[in-house]
Design a protein around this motif. Structure first.
Motif, PDB file in Angstrom:
ATOM      1  N   ASP A   1      22.686  16.571 -49.021  1.00  0.00           N
ATOM      2  CA  ASP A   1      21.472  17.111 -49.625  1.00  0.00           C
ATOM      3  C   ASP A   1      21.588  17.236 -51.139  1.00  0.00           C
ATOM      4  O   ASP A   1      20.574  17.356 -51.831  1.00  0.00           O
ATOM      5  N   ASP A   2      22.817  17.238 -51.664  1.00  0.00           N
ATOM      6  CA  ASP A   2      23.028  17.394 -53.098  1.00  0.00           C
ATOM      7  C   ASP A   2      23.221  16.063 -53.816  1.00  0.00           C
ATOM      8  O   ASP A   2      23.595  16.044 -54.987  1.00  0.00           O
TER       9      ASP A   2
ATOM     10  N   LYS B   1      21.236  13.917 -55.536  1.00  0.00           N
ATOM     11  CA  LYS B   1      19.884  13.996 -56.083  1.00  0.00           C
ATOM     12  C   LYS B   1      19.692  12.997 -57.220  1.00  0.00           C
ATOM     13  O   LYS B   1      20.649  12.586 -57.878  1.00  0.00           O
TER      14      LYS B   1
ATOM     15  N   GLU C   1      25.626  24.884 -53.180  1.00  0.00           N
ATOM     16  CA  GLU C   1      24.526  23.920 -53.252  1.00  0.00           C
ATOM     17  C   GLU C   1      24.162  23.671 -54.710  1.00  0.00           C
ATOM     18  O   GLU C   1      24.438  24.481 -55.602  1.00  0.00           O
TER      19      GLU C   1
END
Length: 357
Positions: free
Chosen positions: A269-270, A272, A323
């Motif tokens: 999820d990181d 980006k 996160e």
């Protein structure tokens, strides 16, 4: 070894003699502070800090360690330094770490990252008490196919630019030395570690996204960005450093079972886009901060690259903790604390303590 995921066993490091190359750099300074905090006897060997200002000076990193300024390309001086110190553990981080600089200085990049790595491993052969060697490279050592899957440790090594290529070569050098001269009961055990795009307080490097953003914010200037759609495995600097330390503990205690290549990257999820990072940092900084696209032609940089860290999770019990949004808030807070004259060594130590709870 302590069983909490990603947790470094602080008691293991107390009194250990650790030789660290690259201790004056951004990652090296953070790792030096962490090792000092745990009570290790630390010797650093590196060039002068690469930037002004630098975390090494701003956080007074050399206060509780033996710091030697030297070049890993000078085998004679490096060998004498390492042999005299007689370490238990060696962590090799010295490198030319910038992609764009490697286009300008390709020979310096290769001699530092390839011959320098060979010199470090050659010097290590004469250290009788040495039991664990962690050789740090990069996620960019992989032959990047711009696919959506994370790269595993058995994927092909490669590299488009001189920096990435040199780190692939450093992996091959490390592997050859491991199989030729180490990994026996009367020698050290050798592993390599590959991490993603590390970010954190105290990075003033040129041509790095977060430092470039902060420099523009300080001057109330618009941030000019080359590749807003590039996706990278962003992670706080303490994430891979914790992986290196956990790996060194495993090498020291169990030897050959850990003597191979390891990925230490963020959660999926990181991974980006650059534009997401910019938008978050603009929001956190406030004061009218903004960015726009660089319309000039720039050299090739990988568009998409991430790591598969399932092996480290399964066999080292290591996983990333923070996160990306939290990491970016920490960076803004750290930088603004530095601007206001606060003690940034204390700031770093507090982040280390919070991370390793």
């Amino acid at each position: 070894m302590e069983e909490l995921k990603g947790k470094v066993n602080s008691s293991f490091w107390k009194g250990k003699r650790v030789f660290l190359t690259g201790h004056t750099g951004f990652k090296g300074s953070w790792l030096s502070l962490w090792l000092q905090h745990m009570g290790a006897t630390l010797k650093g060997f590196s060039l002068e800090p690469p930037t002004k200002p630098s975390l090494f000076f701003e956080a007074n990193v050399e206060k509780n360690m033996d710091s030697e300024i030297g070049d890993i390309r000078d085998l004679q001086i490096l060998s004498a330094s390492m042999k005299l110190f007689n370490p238990d553990i060696l962590i090799h981080m010295a490198a030319q770490p910038l992609v764009r600089l490697s286009y300008q200085e390709p020979l310096e990049t290769y001699t530092t990252n390839v011959i320098g790595t060979a010199n470090v491993l050659e010097a290590a052969r004469s250290c009788p008490n040495l039991k664990a060697i962690v050789s740090v490279t990069t996620d960019k050592c992989y032959e990047n196919k711009e696919w959506e899957w994370g790269y595993r440790e058995n994927e092909p090594i490669g590299g488009h630019d001189p920096y990435s290529s040199s780190k692939g070569c450093a992996e091959l050098v490390t592997s050859a030395y491991r199989r030729s001269f180490f990994n026996t009961n009367d020698s050290a055990f050798v592993a390599s570690a590959r991490a993603g795009n590390v970010i954190g307080g105290g990075d003033w490097a040129t041509d790095r996204l977060v430092p470039d953003i902060l420099r523009a914010f300080e001057k109330s200037e618009t941030v000019i960005i080359r590749n807003p759609k590039s996706t990278r495995p962003w992670q706080h600097v303490l994430e891979p450093l914790s992986g290196y330390l956990v790996l060194a503990e495993k090498l020291y205690a169990e030897g050959e079972v850990a003597a191979e290549a390891w990925n230490f990257g963020p959660k999926d999820d990181d991974c980006k886009q650059v534009s997401w990072i910019l938008d978050q940092m603009v929001k956190n900084w406030g004061n009218g901060a903004c960015w726009e696209l660089d319309k000039n032609k720039n050299p090739h940089e990988a568009g998409f690259l991430k790591l598969d860290c399932s092996k480290a999770a399964l066999r080292l019990n290591w996983q990333p903790k923070w996160e990306l949004g939290h990491t970016l808030r920490l960076i803004i807070d750290w930088h603004q604390s530095w601007l206001s004259g606060k003690n940034v060594q204390e700031k770093c130590i507090q982040e280390i303590v919070d991370y390793n709870r």
